[in-house]
Structures are given as structure tokens and as C-alpha cells.
Design a protein around this motif. Structure first.
Motif, PDB file in Angstrom:
ATOM      1  N   LYS A   3      -7.504 -26.255  33.041  1.00 54.31           N
ATOM      2  CA  LYS A   3      -7.694 -26.071  34.473  1.00 54.31           C
ATOM      3  C   LYS A   3      -6.471 -25.365  35.045  1.00 54.31           C
ATOM      4  O   LYS A   3      -5.376 -25.428  34.509  1.00 54.31           O
ATOM      5  CB  LYS A   3      -7.905 -27.414  35.168  1.00 54.31           C
ATOM      6  CG  LYS A   3      -9.181 -28.103  34.714  1.00 54.31           C
ATOM      7  CD  LYS A   3      -9.441 -29.337  35.551  1.00 54.31           C
ATOM      8  CE  LYS A   3     -10.697 -30.043  35.079  1.00 54.31           C
ATOM      9  NZ  LYS A   3     -11.889 -29.241  35.235  1.00 54.31           N
ATOM     10  N   PHE A   4      -6.666 -24.716  36.198  1.00 53.72           N
ATOM     11  CA  PHE A   4      -5.608 -23.968  36.857  1.00 53.72           C
ATOM     12  C   PHE A   4      -5.621 -24.368  38.318  1.00 53.72           C
ATOM     13  O   PHE A   4      -6.644 -24.344  38.967  1.00 53.72           O
ATOM     14  CB  PHE A   4      -5.878 -22.467  36.719  1.00 53.72           C
ATOM     15  CG  PHE A   4      -4.828 -21.598  37.351  1.00 53.72           C
ATOM     16  CD1 PHE A   4      -3.734 -21.216  36.618  1.00 53.72           C
ATOM     17  CD2 PHE A   4      -4.942 -21.185  38.662  1.00 53.72           C
ATOM     18  CE1 PHE A   4      -2.770 -20.406  37.185  1.00 53.72           C
ATOM     19  CE2 PHE A   4      -3.985 -20.400  39.229  1.00 53.72           C
ATOM     20  CZ  PHE A   4      -2.898 -19.996  38.491  1.00 53.72           C
ATOM     21  N   ARG A   5      -4.450 -24.774  38.822  1.00 54.51           N
ATOM     22  CA  ARG A   5      -4.413 -25.152  40.227  1.00 54.51           C
ATOM     23  C   ARG A   5      -3.046 -24.813  40.812  1.00 54.51           C
ATOM     24  O   ARG A   5      -2.043 -24.769  40.105  1.00 54.51           O
ATOM     25  CB  ARG A   5      -4.690 -26.651  40.427  1.00 54.51           C
ATOM     26  CG  ARG A   5      -3.681 -27.566  39.801  1.00 54.51           C
ATOM     27  CD  ARG A   5      -4.117 -29.027  39.911  1.00 54.51           C
ATOM     28  NE  ARG A   5      -3.159 -29.926  39.337  1.00 54.51           N
ATOM     29  CZ  ARG A   5      -2.132 -30.436  39.970  1.00 54.51           C
ATOM     30  NH1 ARG A   5      -1.913 -30.117  41.237  1.00 54.51           N
ATOM     31  NH2 ARG A   5      -1.292 -31.261  39.373  1.00 54.51           N
ATOM     32  N   LYS A   6      -2.984 -24.585  42.095  1.00 54.32           N
ATOM     33  CA  LYS A   6      -1.717 -24.313  42.760  1.00 54.32           C
ATOM     34  C   LYS A   6      -0.943 -25.615  42.932  1.00 54.32           C
ATOM     35  O   LYS A   6      -1.501 -26.657  43.230  1.00 54.32           O
ATOM     36  CB  LYS A   6      -1.949 -23.659  44.124  1.00 54.32           C
ATOM     37  CG  LYS A   6      -2.408 -22.210  44.022  1.00 54.32           C
ATOM     38  CD  LYS A   6      -2.351 -21.554  45.374  1.00 54.32           C
ATOM     39  CE  LYS A   6      -2.699 -20.086  45.255  1.00 54.32           C
ATOM     40  NZ  LYS A   6      -2.608 -19.386  46.526  1.00 54.32           N
ATOM     41  N   GLU A   7       0.364 -25.524  42.745  1.00 59.77           N
ATOM     42  CA  GLU A   7       1.223 -26.691  42.909  1.00 59.77           C
ATOM     43  C   GLU A   7       2.533 -26.180  43.475  1.00 59.77           C
ATOM     44  O   GLU A   7       3.403 -25.703  42.762  1.00 59.77           O
ATOM     45  CB  GLU A   7       1.448 -27.385  41.562  1.00 59.77           C
ATOM     46  CG  GLU A   7       2.235 -28.669  41.653  1.00 59.77           C
ATOM     47  CD  GLU A   7       1.498 -29.725  42.449  1.00 59.77           C
ATOM     48  OE1 GLU A   7       2.093 -30.200  43.431  1.00 59.77           O
ATOM     49  OE2 GLU A   7       0.368 -30.060  42.102  1.00 59.77           O
ATOM     50  N   PHE A   8       2.707 -26.267  44.810  1.00 57.71           N
ATOM     51  CA  PHE A   8       3.842 -25.649  45.471  1.00 57.71           C
ATOM     52  C   PHE A   8       5.075 -26.548  45.508  1.00 57.71           C
ATOM     53  O   PHE A   8       6.160 -26.086  45.805  1.00 57.71           O
ATOM     54  CB  PHE A   8       3.477 -25.250  46.904  1.00 57.71           C
ATOM     55  CG  PHE A   8       2.469 -24.155  46.964  1.00 57.71           C
ATOM     56  CD1 PHE A   8       2.855 -22.833  46.838  1.00 57.71           C
ATOM     57  CD2 PHE A   8       1.120 -24.433  47.103  1.00 57.71           C
ATOM     58  CE1 PHE A   8       1.925 -21.806  46.883  1.00 57.71           C
ATOM     59  CE2 PHE A   8       0.191 -23.407  47.140  1.00 57.71           C
ATOM     60  CZ  PHE A   8       0.595 -22.102  47.039  1.00 57.71           C
ATOM     61  N   SER A   9       4.930 -27.818  45.193  1.00 57.03           N
ATOM     62  CA  SER A   9       6.041 -28.740  45.408  1.00 57.03           C
ATOM     63  C   SER A   9       7.049 -28.769  44.272  1.00 57.03           C
ATOM     64  O   SER A   9       8.167 -29.220  44.453  1.00 57.03           O
ATOM     65  CB  SER A   9       5.500 -30.155  45.604  1.00 57.03           C
ATOM     66  OG  SER A   9       4.763 -30.563  44.457  1.00 57.03           O
ATOM     67  N   ASN A 314      -8.424 -13.241  36.197  1.00 59.13           N
ATOM     68  CA  ASN A 314      -9.196 -12.254  36.947  1.00 59.13           C
ATOM     69  C   ASN A 314      -8.378 -11.646  38.087  1.00 59.13           C
ATOM     70  O   ASN A 314      -8.878 -10.815  38.830  1.00 59.13           O
ATOM     71  CB  ASN A 314     -10.493 -12.859  37.480  1.00 59.13           C
ATOM     72  CG  ASN A 314     -10.264 -14.072  38.366  1.00 59.13           C
ATOM     73  OD1 ASN A 314      -9.134 -14.482  38.590  1.00 59.13           O
ATOM     74  ND2 ASN A 314     -11.346 -14.648  38.860  1.00 59.13           N
ATOM     75  N   ASN A 315      -7.129 -12.058  38.206  1.00 62.14           N
ATOM     76  CA  ASN A 315      -6.208 -11.459  39.165  1.00 62.14           C
ATOM     77  C   ASN A 315      -5.267 -10.535  38.395  1.00 62.14           C
ATOM     78  O   ASN A 315      -4.480 -10.986  37.563  1.00 62.14           O
ATOM     79  CB  ASN A 315      -5.412 -12.541  39.890  1.00 62.14           C
ATOM     80  CG  ASN A 315      -4.596 -11.980  41.043  1.00 62.14           C
ATOM     81  OD1 ASN A 315      -3.792 -11.080  40.852  1.00 62.14           O
ATOM     82  ND2 ASN A 315      -4.804 -12.533  42.232  1.00 62.14           N
ATOM     83  N   LYS A 374       3.801 -13.769  43.226  1.00 62.38           N
ATOM     84  CA  LYS A 374       3.716 -13.977  44.675  1.00 62.38           C
ATOM     85  C   LYS A 374       2.591 -13.127  45.276  1.00 62.38           C
ATOM     86  O   LYS A 374       1.817 -13.588  46.123  1.00 62.38           O
ATOM     87  CB  LYS A 374       5.054 -13.629  45.322  1.00 62.38           C
ATOM     88  CG  LYS A 374       5.110 -13.935  46.812  1.00 62.38           C
ATOM     89  CD  LYS A 374       6.505 -13.664  47.383  1.00 62.38           C
ATOM     90  CE  LYS A 374       6.552 -13.972  48.870  1.00 62.38           C
ATOM     91  NZ  LYS A 374       7.892 -13.702  49.440  1.00 62.38           N
ATOM     92  N   LYS A 375       2.465 -11.877  44.803  1.00 66.51           N
ATOM     93  CA  LYS A 375       1.409 -10.985  45.289  1.00 66.51           C
ATOM     94  C   LYS A 375       0.031 -11.539  44.947  1.00 66.51           C
ATOM     95  O   LYS A 375      -0.939 -11.381  45.713  1.00 66.51           O
ATOM     96  CB  LYS A 375       1.593  -9.598  44.675  1.00 66.51           C
ATOM     97  CG  LYS A 375       0.664  -8.536  45.224  1.00 66.51           C
ATOM     98  CD  LYS A 375       0.968  -7.184  44.591  1.00 66.51           C
ATOM     99  CE  LYS A 375      -0.035  -6.137  45.067  1.00 66.51           C
ATOM    100  NZ  LYS A 375       0.198  -4.823  44.392  1.00 66.51           N
ATOM    101  N   ALA A 376      -0.069 -12.218  43.791  1.00 66.34           N
ATOM    102  CA  ALA A 376      -1.337 -12.817  43.370  1.00 66.34           C
ATOM    103  C   ALA A 376      -1.639 -14.114  44.109  1.00 66.34           C
ATOM    104  O   ALA A 376      -2.733 -14.677  43.960  1.00 66.34           O
ATOM    105  CB  ALA A 376      -1.312 -13.074  41.868  1.00 66.34           C
ATOM    106  N   GLY A 377      -0.677 -14.585  44.897  1.00 66.81           N
ATOM    107  CA  GLY A 377      -0.851 -15.868  45.582  1.00 66.81           C
ATOM    108  C   GLY A 377      -0.710 -17.048  44.644  1.00 66.81           C
ATOM    109  O   GLY A 377      -1.259 -18.126  44.906  1.00 66.81           O
TER     110      GLY A 377
END
Length: 540
Positions: A3-9, A314-315, A374-377
Motif C-alpha cells: 500500500k502507498f499512503r501520504k505521511e507528512f509527520s 502512475n505519477n 514535491k512536484k508529485a505531491g
């Protein structure tokens, strides 16, 4: 499925790569042991590098007879004697024991006549194949044109499940003109056909064969036993069409997936020859002094596969960031101990005549990787990388990415999975994971099997209509300068857009007892292009 998820902390985006790691990567100063310590501790230390000279073989008079025991690095229940379904080096070696192709490759990768006495075409599209007289199968049946028609035609049937179905789609018509002559008409010209027919998939079987518990071919050995995932035993074909070959009376080929077990068995004398040595194995055998090493420069590589048909691959910016995170020189000098060449994300090695030298060597660049993430978010994101021990450099490569990735603003979790079942469960299925590709004799074959949109092993799911058109056009181009330009353009498209990342080309390392004679490096693949058993002999 990972799985792939954002984790900013968990990421400090202003962080920089650890100074000691940066120095090690830029100066390429680690030993492999030092690298593993660094990966475990998160810091780098400096050490020396070890290189080994090429094995020099003295000319000696061959001894006839004897039994040779060898081991390959792969084995599973899917091992096969069907040339149409071969997919790994163990399959290739077995099939070279029992079958022949219409042509075969020499030490310069040039196609030579084998079961075909001649193969000719005036236009690259209509080919006349004349069979060698006096060739018989292991059961005594004479080789005929109908055997060739059947062997080539079955690859076009989807029900067969051939790994060469894309290559065989070029075959428009296959006709037995006489018992000893075949006409092969292609859908469009392809001047590489003689090389294509030298690949294992197109080896010749008897007309009507549909079961493969045993292999009835024309090869140097007759199949006496085959146990998938365990071993194959072949005894000398006394009616082999090549005078004086094979020299051995018997070959036993085992599958031993554990690297240490292979080397220990070689050193103890239980085995005469083993494939797929690591740099540490090479050092150990050299120090023992009773063994030889076959180092074959080839187009073999381990690659990091990013599926471009799902997240995060896909990015395009994520894929480009991953390319800038590759510590290529460190992989070659440290992980591989110098036994390889730095690559540039295309599958064409730098010594190849069609190599595109105009593509800039992509460096390790943390700042560019950070920019594209960063450009890919995806700054501060988490992603999983799947590795397995039996793919050369995969574990270390994943761990290096984990280290440099933190400094670029991404957290990689490296998950090591067992080799058993890896190819059916993980390869081409995980969003990010590793593959391993053996050399192919032509770029057309390599691109057709791994890079065109409908390739059976399109590892990253990459689709590019311009690339597909160039592949077909290059087949029919006789002018070598124009052909080189086409292949250069194809490499540029892979370099810029494809999701398969190739950090290094691997020199194939095989080990053998000093009792084994007659073996030498071949660029077509490990273990003398999978054909060591045909030429090897045992000293008295």
C-alpha cells in the motif's frame, strides 16, 4: 499488494543526507561488508575494494566420459522442459541439454547454423530454411520439416502460453516445402531472424508433442530423469550430430536456491560447477585456490520495477525522482565489488554497438529527487519496496534507497520476501519491486519481450506507441547507421519515460572445480550461454 499512503509527520523536508553516507556514495569507498554494516546502522564507513583477474584456461586434450554435477540458483515446481515456457536460467540450461535450435549463437553473439544447414532471405521477409541431413531425435526418428513447422507454429497459439508469443506474432506463414526445407514468411522484414531462432524458446521438438514429463529432442544429452524443483539427469546422446560432442557421459543438474549451500557443495566436492556467485563467493573460492571463475560480461541486470499503471508509479515525477535516487556507482563498486558496469536506466550495456552514448549519465541527486517528489505531491510519503535475496543486489539496493530516500523526503519500507514463489507472487505485481533479466542476443528480442506495449514481460506496464512503431521499423532496416539511430531513439524513450530502473549491468559469475575443463565465458549468458555441458570435460 503493498500500500502507498501520504505521511507528512515523519519527515523533516529540510534534512540532508548523512555526510558519511554522502561521502561513501560519491567516493564509492565501502566494502560490501562495510555497506551492510552501514545499512544496518544508518551510517557509512570507508574500506577498500577487491578485484579479481580473469580465469586463464590452458589448452589441454579433452578426456571423454565421466559424470558432472552442477547446480543452478533457481528451482521451483514450475520448472519445465517445454521450450515455449522457459523463463529462467535453470530452464534454459536443461533445455540446452536436450534440444537444439535451428541456429545457435557463437562467442561473438553471431548466429551460426545448427539444425538448419542454411537460412537465407533476399528481402528479410521470406526465408528459406534447409535442414541439416542425418539428424535424429533421441527416439531414433529423423528430423523433418514438419517438426520445424510444428515447433514454430505452436508459439502463436495463446492456449500454449508461450513466453515467445510476441516474437512469434511476426510469423505469417510457416510451410514445409519438402521433408528437408521450410519456408518462413514474416509479417514484415526482420533481418535479425537467424539470431531470434537461436533463442531457447524456438528450440525444435517433435511434431505433435504436447506433454513434457520427458524431453525428446536432438540435443547432446538424453533425458533420463526430470523432477521439477529438484533435478534433471541427462546421459550422453551417442548419435549427436556434432562430431566429438558431448564429452561427458552424464550430467546431473540440480536446483539449489541457497547461495551458501551451492558454494559449500562446490568446495566440498559434491558439485563440480555452480551458477550465480556473489562477490563474496568469488573471493572465497579464489582464496581456496582450487577453483575457477567464469566472469562473463553481458547484458544481464537486476532492475527496480515501478509499475506505471498504478500508484505511485502512475505519477511521472515520482518515477523521475526514483531515477535520481539511484546510487549506481556505489552499487557496482561496493555491492558487486566491481564485477559489473554502471547503467543508465536503459537495458543496453555501454559496450554494445547500438548503445546511445548521447544520453547523459543520470547522477545520484538528492535535491532533484526532492524537487520531483514535491512536484508529485508525495513529499513525506511512505512506500514499500519488495526485495528477495536471490536477485543480485536487490536487498542492498532496496536498503540503499531507504537510506537516501529519507534525505529526499520519502520513507521507504523494505520488505524481504522468500525467493520461492517470488516470480509468480510478486514480480510485475508489486507497485515497487525487483526483477532480473538475462541477456538477449538482439535488442529487437529484448525490446519485444520486455518493453513494447503488449510484451509478455512488460514489467512496468509501460505503453508508448512511438516506441512500438520504432521496434517494428528497425527490424526491417538494413542500413546499420539508420538502424542504430532508431535504437538510439528507443533508448531515449525508455530513459525518459519507462518505469524500469537499471542501476548496473552484472557480470555473470559462475564457479567450477579445477577438475572441470573446456569452459570459458560467453556473453550470451551464464554457464557458457547455458551450454557448458556440451563442451565441458573432467580431468582424469
Amino acid at each position: 499488494m503493498s500500500k502507498f499512503r501520504k505521511e507528512f509527520s515523519g519527515i523533516d523536508l529540510s534534512s540532508r543526507i548523512d555526510p558519511s553516507l554522502s561521502r561513501a556514495i560519491n567516493e564509492v569507498s565501502l566494502s560490501r561488508r562495510g555497506l551492510m554494516k552501514m545499512l544496518a546502522a544508518g551510517a557509512a564507513v570507508g574500506s577498500g575494494l577487491i578485484g579479481f583477474p580473469e580465469q586463464v584456461l590452458a589448452a589441454e586434450t579433452p578426456v571423454m566420459g565421466g559424470k558432472l554435477r552442477a547446480a543452478m540458483a533457481n528451482a521451483s515446481a514450475t520448472d519445465t522442459l517445454d521450450p515455449a515456457k522457459a523463463s529462467n536460467s535453470g530452464d534454459y540450461v536443461r533445455q540446452c541439454m536436450f534440444y537444439n535450435g535451428l541456429t545457435e549463437l557463437d562467442k561473438q553473439l553471431a548466429p551460426q547454423p545448427a539444425l538448419a544447414q542454411s537460412i537465407e532471405s533476399a528481402d528479410g521477409q521470406t526465408w528459406r530454411i534447409v535442414l541439416r541431413p542425418g539428424v535424429t531425435f533421441h527416439d531414433g526418428k529423423s528430423l523433418s520439416a514438419q517438426d520445424v513447422v510444428y515447433s514454430l507454429s505452436r508459439h502463436k497459439d495463446p492456449a500454449v502460453g508461450s513466453t515467445a508469443i510476441t516474437l512469434a506474432s511476426q510469423f505469417k506463414a510457416i510451410t514445409a516445402v519438402s521433408p528437408t526445407e521450410v519456408q518462413l514468411v514474416l509479417a514484415s522484414p526482420n533481418y535479425d531472424l537467424p539470431s531470434l531462432l537461436a533463442t531457447n524458446a524456438f528450440m525444435i521438438i517433435q511434431d505433435g508433442t504436447n506433454t513434457f514429463s520427458k524431453a525428446i529432442g536432438t540435443g547432446p544429452f538424453v533425458c533420463q530423469e526430470f523432477s521439477p524443483g529438484v533435478r534433471a539427469v541427462g546421459v550422453k546422446n551417442k548419435n549427436y550430430w556434432k562430431p566429438g560432442l558431448p564429452r561427458l557421459d552424464e550430467v546431473e543438474l540440480l536446483g539449489v536456491t541457497d547461495p551458501a549451500a551451492r558454494v559449500n557443495a562446490l568446495m566440498s566436492g559434491d558439485l563440480h560447477m555452480v551458477s550465480t556467485l556473489s562477490a563474496g563467493d568469488v573471493k572465497r573460492l579464489k582464496q581456496a585456490g582450487r577453483f575457477g571463475i567464469l566472469e562473463s560480461k553481458s547484458g544481464m541486470y537486476s532492475n527496480l520495477i515501478i509499475r506505471t499503471d498504478r500508484q505511485p508509479g502512475n505519477n511521472a515525477d515520482f518515477v523521475l525522482a526514483m531515477k535520481y535516487l539511484q546510487p549506481r556507482a556505489m552499487v557496482v563498486k561496493t555491492v558487486m565489488q566491481g564485477l559489473g558496469d554502471v547503467a543508465n536506466d536503459t537495458p543496453v550495456p555501454p559496450w554494445h554497438p547500438m548503445f546511445n552514448k548521447d544520453l547523459p549519465q543520470r547522477p545520484l541527486d538528492i535535491e532533484k529527487a526532492r524537487f520531483h517528489l514535491k512536484k508529485a505531491g508525495l513529499a513525506g510519503a511512505k512506500a514499500e519496496i519488495i526485495t528477495t535475496p536471490n536477485i543480485e543486489g536487490a536487498v542492498e539496493g532496496g536498503q540503499l534507497l531507504q537510506q537516501v530516500g529519507r534525505s529526499a523526503g520519502i520513507n521507504f519500507q523494505v520488505r524481504r520476501v522468500p525467493y520461492d514463489g517470488y516470480w509468480s507472487t510478486h514480480w510485475m505485481k508489486d507497485p515497487i519491486g525487483y526483477g532480473s533479466v538475462n541477456p538477449r542476443p538482439t535488442l529487437d528480442m529484448l525490446f519485444s519481450q520486455f518493453y513494447v506495449s503488449d510484451a509478455p514481460w512488460n514489467e512496468s506496464g509501460w505503453r508508448n506507441p512511438q516506441f512500438d512503431q520504432l521496434v517494428v521499423a528497425a527490424r526491417g532496416e538494413r542500413d546499420q547507421a539508420r538502424r542504430k539511430q532508431m535504437y538510439g531513439d528507443m533508448q531515449a524513450l525508455i530513459y525518459a519515460h519507462c518505469g524500469t530502473l537499471i542501476p548496473a549491468f552484472i557480470s555473470s559469475q559462475d564457479g567450477f572445480s579445477n577438475k572441470v575443463k573446456g569452459v570459458e565465458p560467453w556473453p550470451s549468458g551464464m554457464m557458457m550461454g547455458y551450454r557448458f555441458h556440451e563442451f565441458a570435460w573432467l580431468a582424469a
